[in-house]
Design a protein around this motif. Structure first.
Motif, PDB file in Angstrom:
ATOM      1  N   ALA A  71       0.810  -1.259  -0.004  1.00 31.13           N
ATOM      2  CA  ALA A  71      -0.121  -0.012  -0.034  1.00 31.13           C
ATOM      3  C   ALA A  71       0.913   1.167  -0.002  1.00 31.13           C
ATOM      4  CB  ALA A  71      -0.836   0.135   1.212  1.00 31.13           C
ATOM      5  N   ASP A  72       2.197   1.124   0.334  1.00 31.20           N
ATOM      6  CA  ASP A  72       3.136   2.164   0.286  1.00 31.20           C
ATOM      7  C   ASP A  72       3.857   2.445  -0.746  1.00 31.20           C
ATOM      8  OD1 ASP A  72       2.157   3.098   3.137  1.00 31.20           O
ATOM      9  OD2 ASP A  72       3.007   1.263   3.761  1.00 31.20           O
ATOM     10  N   GLY A  73       3.679   1.155  -1.758  1.00 31.98           N
ATOM     11  CA  GLY A  73       4.513   1.317  -2.963  1.00 31.98           C
ATOM     12  C   GLY A  73       5.845   0.339  -2.725  1.00 31.98           C
ATOM     13  N   VAL A  74       5.696  -0.546  -1.801  1.00 33.34           N
ATOM     14  CA  VAL A  74       7.020  -1.369  -1.706  1.00 33.34           C
ATOM     15  C   VAL A  74       6.559  -2.630  -2.603  1.00 33.34           C
ATOM     16  CG1 VAL A  74       8.572  -2.824  -0.125  1.00 33.34           C
ATOM     17  CG2 VAL A  74       7.819  -0.519   0.677  1.00 33.34           C
ATOM     18  N   ARG A  75       7.364  -3.095  -3.205  1.00 34.71           N
ATOM     19  CA  ARG A  75       7.301  -4.427  -3.792  1.00 34.71           C
ATOM     20  C   ARG A  75       7.428  -5.644  -3.006  1.00 34.71           C
ATOM     21  NH1 ARG A  75       7.199  -3.646  -9.626  1.00 34.71           N
ATOM     22  NH2 ARG A  75       6.200  -1.451  -9.924  1.00 34.71           N
ATOM     23  N   LEU A  76       6.744  -6.347  -2.889  1.00 31.69           N
ATOM     24  CA  LEU A  76       6.578  -7.612  -2.129  1.00 31.69           C
ATOM     25  C   LEU A  76       7.415  -8.864  -2.629  1.00 31.69           C
ATOM     26  CD1 LEU A  76       3.639  -7.279   0.382  1.00 31.69           C
ATOM     27  CD2 LEU A  76       5.676  -6.269   0.547  1.00 31.69           C
ATOM     28  N   ARG A  77       8.166  -9.622  -2.081  1.00 35.80           N
ATOM     29  CA  ARG A  77       8.767 -10.658  -2.438  1.00 35.80           C
ATOM     30  C   ARG A  77       8.616 -11.807  -1.432  1.00 35.80           C
ATOM     31  NH1 ARG A  77      10.900 -10.966  -7.439  1.00 35.80           N
ATOM     32  NH2 ARG A  77      11.997 -13.067  -6.838  1.00 35.80           N
ATOM     33  N   SER A  78       8.451 -13.198  -1.417  1.00 33.93           N
ATOM     34  CA  SER A  78       8.655 -13.966  -0.682  1.00 33.93           C
ATOM     35  C   SER A  78       9.872 -14.766  -0.380  1.00 33.93           C
ATOM     36  CB  SER A  78       7.545 -15.263  -0.911  1.00 33.93           C
ATOM     37  OG  SER A  78       7.896 -15.854  -2.146  1.00 33.93           O
ATOM     38  N   THR A  79      10.941 -14.144  -1.481  1.00 31.67           N
ATOM     39  CA  THR A  79      12.159 -14.778  -1.692  1.00 31.67           C
ATOM     40  C   THR A  79      13.175 -13.736  -2.083  1.00 31.67           C
ATOM     41  OG1 THR A  79      12.076 -15.651  -3.802  1.00 31.67           O
ATOM     42  CG2 THR A  79      11.494 -17.162  -2.075  1.00 31.67           C
ATOM     43  N   ALA A  80      14.480 -13.826  -1.734  1.00 35.74           N
ATOM     44  CA  ALA A  80      15.494 -12.886  -2.160  1.00 35.74           C
ATOM     45  C   ALA A  80      15.495 -12.614  -3.773  1.00 35.74           C
ATOM     46  CB  ALA A  80      17.066 -13.427  -1.587  1.00 35.74           C
ATOM     47  N   ALA A  81      15.619 -11.349  -4.148  1.00 37.57           N
ATOM     48  CA  ALA A  81      15.525 -10.883  -5.674  1.00 37.57           C
ATOM     49  C   ALA A  81      16.425 -11.900  -6.593  1.00 37.57           C
ATOM     50  CB  ALA A  81      15.748  -9.682  -5.666  1.00 37.57           C
ATOM     51  N   SER A  82      17.745 -11.831  -5.837  1.00 37.56           N
ATOM     52  CA  SER A  82      18.850 -12.599  -6.752  1.00 37.56           C
ATOM     53  C   SER A  82      19.904 -13.119  -5.721  1.00 37.56           C
ATOM     54  CB  SER A  82      19.402 -11.556  -7.502  1.00 37.56           C
ATOM     55  OG  SER A  82      20.653 -12.264  -8.100  1.00 37.56           O
ATOM     56  N   ALA A  83      20.135 -14.393  -6.084  1.00 34.25           N
ATOM     57  CA  ALA A  83      21.227 -14.987  -5.357  1.00 34.25           C
ATOM     58  C   ALA A  83      22.867 -14.463  -5.711  1.00 34.25           C
ATOM     59  CB  ALA A  83      21.324 -16.495  -5.464  1.00 34.25           C
ATOM     60  N   TYR A  84      22.893 -13.594  -6.649  1.00 36.59           N
ATOM     61  CA  TYR A  84      24.006 -12.883  -7.170  1.00 36.59           C
ATOM     62  C   TYR A  84      24.221 -11.569  -6.863  1.00 36.59           C
ATOM     63  CZ  TYR A  84      23.905 -17.546  -9.539  1.00 36.59           C
ATOM     64  OH  TYR A  84      23.794 -18.853  -9.766  1.00 36.59           O
ATOM     65  N   GLY A  85      25.298 -10.956  -6.487  1.00 37.67           N
ATOM     66  CA  GLY A  85      25.418  -9.679  -6.124  1.00 37.67           C
ATOM     67  C   GLY A  85      24.846  -8.914  -4.967  1.00 37.67           C
ATOM     68  N   ALA A  86      24.910  -7.783  -4.492  1.00 36.34           N
ATOM     69  CA  ALA A  86      24.340  -7.111  -3.670  1.00 36.34           C
ATOM     70  C   ALA A  86      22.943  -7.079  -3.798  1.00 36.34           C
ATOM     71  CB  ALA A  86      25.148  -6.086  -3.253  1.00 36.34           C
ATOM     72  N   SER A  87      21.972  -7.157  -2.867  1.00 36.45           N
ATOM     73  CA  SER A  87      20.465  -6.985  -2.737  1.00 36.45           C
ATOM     74  C   SER A  87      20.100  -5.500  -2.566  1.00 36.45           C
ATOM     75  CB  SER A  87      19.696  -7.884  -2.153  1.00 36.45           C
ATOM     76  OG  SER A  87      20.083  -9.253  -2.713  1.00 36.45           O
ATOM     77  N   VAL A  88      21.034  -4.833  -1.575  1.00 37.45           N
ATOM     78  CA  VAL A  88      20.799  -3.543  -1.052  1.00 37.45           C
ATOM     79  C   VAL A  88      22.039  -2.794  -1.051  1.00 37.45           C
ATOM     80  CG1 VAL A  88      20.759  -4.539   1.442  1.00 37.45           C
ATOM     81  CG2 VAL A  88      19.640  -2.281   0.948  1.00 37.45           C
ATOM     82  N   THR A  89      22.208  -1.662  -0.836  1.00 35.44           N
ATOM     83  CA  THR A  89      23.151  -0.986  -0.636  1.00 35.44           C
ATOM     84  C   THR A  89      22.907   0.346  -0.049  1.00 35.44           C
ATOM     85  OG1 THR A  89      25.302  -0.312  -1.493  1.00 35.44           O
ATOM     86  CG2 THR A  89      23.665   0.137  -2.861  1.00 35.44           C
ATOM     87  N   LYS A  90      24.059   1.282   0.495  1.00 35.57           N
ATOM     88  CA  LYS A  90      23.472   2.414   1.241  1.00 35.57           C
ATOM     89  C   LYS A  90      24.548   3.587   0.362  1.00 35.57           C
ATOM     90  CE  LYS A  90      25.443   3.742   5.164  1.00 35.57           C
ATOM     91  NZ  LYS A  90      25.651   3.575   6.695  1.00 35.57           N
ATOM     92  N   ALA A  91      23.878   4.635   0.071  1.00 36.35           N
ATOM     93  CA  ALA A  91      24.640   5.551  -0.857  1.00 36.35           C
ATOM     94  C   ALA A  91      25.179   6.696   0.229  1.00 36.35           C
ATOM     95  CB  ALA A  91      23.483   6.277  -1.693  1.00 36.35           C
ATOM     96  N   PRO A  92      26.130   7.357  -0.323  1.00 41.29           N
ATOM     97  CA  PRO A  92      26.837   8.274   0.713  1.00 41.29           C
ATOM     98  C   PRO A  92      25.903   9.300   1.309  1.00 41.29           C
ATOM     99  CG  PRO A  92      28.073   8.021  -1.362  1.00 41.29           C
ATOM    100  CD  PRO A  92      26.643   7.358  -1.573  1.00 41.29           C
ATOM    101  N   ASP A  93      24.732   9.513   0.521  1.00 43.17           N
ATOM    102  CA  ASP A  93      23.859  10.541   1.049  1.00 43.17           C
ATOM    103  C   ASP A  93      22.907   9.842   1.993  1.00 43.17           C
ATOM    104  OD1 ASP A  93      22.203   8.901  -0.467  1.00 43.17           O
ATOM    105  OD2 ASP A  93      21.509  10.852  -1.591  1.00 43.17           O
ATOM    106  N   GLY A  94      23.108   8.459   2.685  1.00 41.36           N
ATOM    107  CA  GLY A  94      22.304   7.963   3.421  1.00 41.36           C
ATOM    108  C   GLY A  94      21.076   7.149   3.032  1.00 41.36           C
ATOM    109  N   LYS A  95      20.922   7.412   1.711  1.00 35.97           N
ATOM    110  CA  LYS A  95      19.681   6.784   1.299  1.00 35.97           C
ATOM    111  C   LYS A  95      20.068   5.204   0.867  1.00 35.97           C
ATOM    112  CE  LYS A  95      17.977  10.839  -1.420  1.00 35.97           C
ATOM    113  NZ  LYS A  95      17.724  11.492  -2.800  1.00 35.97           N
ATOM    114  N   LEU A  96      18.869   4.341   1.064  1.00 37.26           N
ATOM    115  CA  LEU A  96      18.951   2.795   0.938  1.00 37.26           C
ATOM    116  C   LEU A  96      18.446   2.745  -0.450  1.00 37.26           C
ATOM    117  CD1 LEU A  96      17.928   1.820   4.252  1.00 37.26           C
ATOM    118  CD2 LEU A  96      20.250   2.270   3.685  1.00 37.26           C
ATOM    119  N   TRP A  97      18.942   1.916  -1.374  1.00 33.97           N
ATOM    120  CA  TRP A  97      18.819   1.393  -2.862  1.00 33.97           C
ATOM    121  C   TRP A  97      18.649   0.032  -2.735  1.00 33.97           C
ATOM    122  CZ3 TRP A  97      18.183   4.775  -6.996  1.00 33.97           C
ATOM    123  CH2 TRP A  97      18.445   5.963  -6.868  1.00 33.97           C
TER     124      TRP A  97
END
Length: 588
Positions: free
Chosen positions: A173-199
């Motif tokens: 309802a807030d726009g977050v895409r929901l998944r029951s499993t991890a998006a990918s087994a390869y590479g990073a799934s999340v990272t923090k930018a220098p400005d503090g934002k989470l991608w």
């Protein structure tokens, strides 16, 4: 795949773990050499300790690898969350955080694992990754949405792993895409930018959240209890509401008044006197109970808004369920009285059965004694008497001399045998004569004391009771043997008899201050002498207990204990329940 600042690169492939340095293959370690049958889905270098952390999907587990072998392996048996490990995060202080697919978020520090689950306030247990923002708050991408937990809540949970934490959840309802499993087994799934934002990667898109620009609803939602339903009948939630008896199904409806995303309100409730702890109801607005016992209850409910702000006061409702007639204290007391009455009736019936059995045995034995006495008197004693008269006639015509003198001595022996026979008949018939044991013992003691230097005293405790004839006769026989032994063999100066009439026991004690006897004689008697043996046999005949206490120069005490049920001809007062076990052990 993971690497470190020294140029080392580690790759997990199907059959082995590969180690490369500056683009060249250094070593290849088969998974079978490490005791695993599948490859690791996740690798992460530990820059503080060196080595690698490996997360496995099939077979689950978290492993620490260094110097070509596993140094530690953690599974659900060690407290790790259940399911595969899609993400590992390491704090600067060396704390390892492992996201699990079915068991929440696990924390590993100094070999100790604690796991954060829905029991502690998480909205769901499927966690795909975790990361910390610039404020130290934890962000979790879960199957139910994006979850934020303040660092203060995490620290409080670490101090008390049973504590429930407050969370903030953003879902579809807030726009977050929901998944029951991890998006990918390869590479990073999340990272923090220098400005503090989470991608982060959702599998369908890349999304971003700015922890520094979050809107929060600070108003705790008012909580209201709407109604009670007992067996599908609705009642208003008034104070001290009394519900009818025998309620089987109970439903309590409640809600939280929040106009900002009311569908995100969370609830916890507790029925005091029934629930041991708070029940996490999630978004559900009803509480259900079945077959509650009839007594007072207090129902409490609390709620949180869409930002995780809880109304800790909540709402409460006191109510009670009326008891059915068979659930009242009066009915229970009546049942107890009825059971007690039945037990008393059974006890009285058992006593009467035993008394009847004993009386039948006593009468039969008494009749047998009388028959033997008649047979001895009418046949044997009369025959011997006639024989003695014939011998007397022969003696009259014998000339004086040695032969006649010896013949007359023989006649004296015969006269003594007749006297003893008459005494035996008298003993057999004594059960049908006087029943006063006290008087019989007094007369016997006075007779024995008249020709002896020892004094005699009789002590009687309690009112004299009528005894069963057979039991009285056996008790008198024991008293007679004990008194004769005391007057004849004890060399005593004082002899005392004590008879105690008690409802439970009839006790006879014969004591003296004489020279006493040795313990072996008291226990087994003298060889060739049957006085003590006869006393024990008489005691066994009437189911009583005979104890002889004595020692050299300490005197002797003979104590006979006869159950009141066996001793007394008529019951008086109450017998102790233990005599229910007495089984009429009187032998013919």
């Amino acid at each position: 795949m993971t690497g470190d600042s020294a140029g080392n690169l580690w790759l997990s492939e199907h059959r082995s773990l590969l180690h490369l340095h500056e683009g060249r293959l250094v070593e290849q370690i088969p998974w079978s050499d490490l005791g695993r049958h599948q490859s690791a889905e996740l690798l992460l270098c530990d820059r503080e300790r060196g080595g690698l952390w490996l997360g496995f999907w099939v077979g689950n587990g978290l492993a620490y690898f260094k110097d070509r072998r596993f140094r530690a392996l953690y599974t659900a048996a060690n407290g790790l969350g259940d399911g595969g490990i899609p993400d590992i995060h390491i704090d600067p202080d060396g704390t390892v955080w492992a996201a699990t697919q079915r068991g929440g978020l696990s924390r590993l520090k100094d070999g100790r694992i604690i796991t954060l689950t829905t029991k502690n306030g998480l909205p769901c247990n499927t966690i795909n990754w975790t990361i910390q923002d610039d404020h130290g708050s934890f962000w979790l991408y879960a199957a139910c949405g994006l979850v934020r937990i303040k660092r203060t809540e995490i620290n409080a949970w670490i101090a008390d792993p049973t504590r429930r934490i407050a969370t903030t959840v953003w879902d579809a309802a807030d726009g977050v895409r929901l998944r029951s499993t991890a998006a990918s087994a390869y590479g990073a799934s999340v990272t923090k930018a220098p400005d503090g934002k989470l991608w982060f990667v959702t599998g369908e898109a890349i999304q971003v959240v700015d922890p520094n620009r979050l809107l929060k609803n600070e108003v705790p939602p008012p909580v209201h209890i709407e109604q009670i339903m007992a067996d599908r009948k609705t009642y208003q939630p008034t104070s001290n509401r009394r519900l009818p008896a025998l309620v089987r199904d109970l439903q309590i409806d409640y809600t939280a008044l929040s106009l900002v995303a009311p569908e995100k309100n969370l609830f916890e409730y507790k029925l005091e006197g029934y629930d041991g702890d708070w029940v996490n109801a999630g978004h559900r607005r009803q509480a259900f109970y079945t077959n509650l016992a009839p007594r007072p209850y207090t129902f409490r409910v609390i709620a949180s808004n869409n930002s995780g702000v809880w109304n800790e006061t909540g709402a409460s409702l006191e109510f009670s369920i009326a008891p059915a007639f068979y659930q009242t204290d009066l009915f229970r007391a009546l049942c107890v009285l009825i059971c007690a009455g039945l037990l008393w009736m059974a006890y009285q019936f058992r006593v009467r059965q035993l008394r009847l059995k004993f009386n039948v045995a006593s009468e039969a034995r008494l009749e047998e004694r009388m028959r033997i006495a008649r047979e001895l008197h009418d046949n044997l004693l009369q025959t011997v008497q006639g024989f003695m008269l014939s011998l007397q006639a022969v003696s009259e015509i014998m000339p004086a001399g040695t032969a006649k003198s010896k013949f007359e001595n023989t006649l004296e022996i015969g006269d003594r045998a007749i006297r003893e026979g008459r005494q035996a008949i008298q003993d057999l018939r004594s059960a049908s004569s006087t029943n006063d044991l006290t008087e019989a013992v007094r007369v016997l003691g006075d007779e024995l004391a008249s020709g002896n230097s020892a004094s005699f005293r009789l002590v009687v405790e309690g009112p004299t009771r009528e005894l069963h004839p057979i039991v009285r006769n056996e008790i008198y026989g024991i008293a007679r043997e004990a008194l004769r032994n005391a007057f004849t063999h004890a060399c005593a100066t004082r002899i005392e008899a004590e008879i105690s009439f008690d409802n439970r026991l009839l006790k006879l004690r014969i004591r003296d201050d004489g020279k006493g006897i040795t313990p072996d004689i008291a226990e087994q008697g003298n060889a060739g002498h049957y006085g003590l043996a006869g006393m024990r046999e008489r005691a066994r005949q009437i189911g009583s207990k005979l104890v002889i206490l004595s020692g050299p120069e300490t005197g002797t005490e003979v104590e006979l204990s006869v159950p009141g049920l066996a001793a007394y001809a008529k019951p008086q007062g109450r017998f102790h329940f233990k005599w229910l076990r007495w089984n009429g052990r009187v032998r013919l």
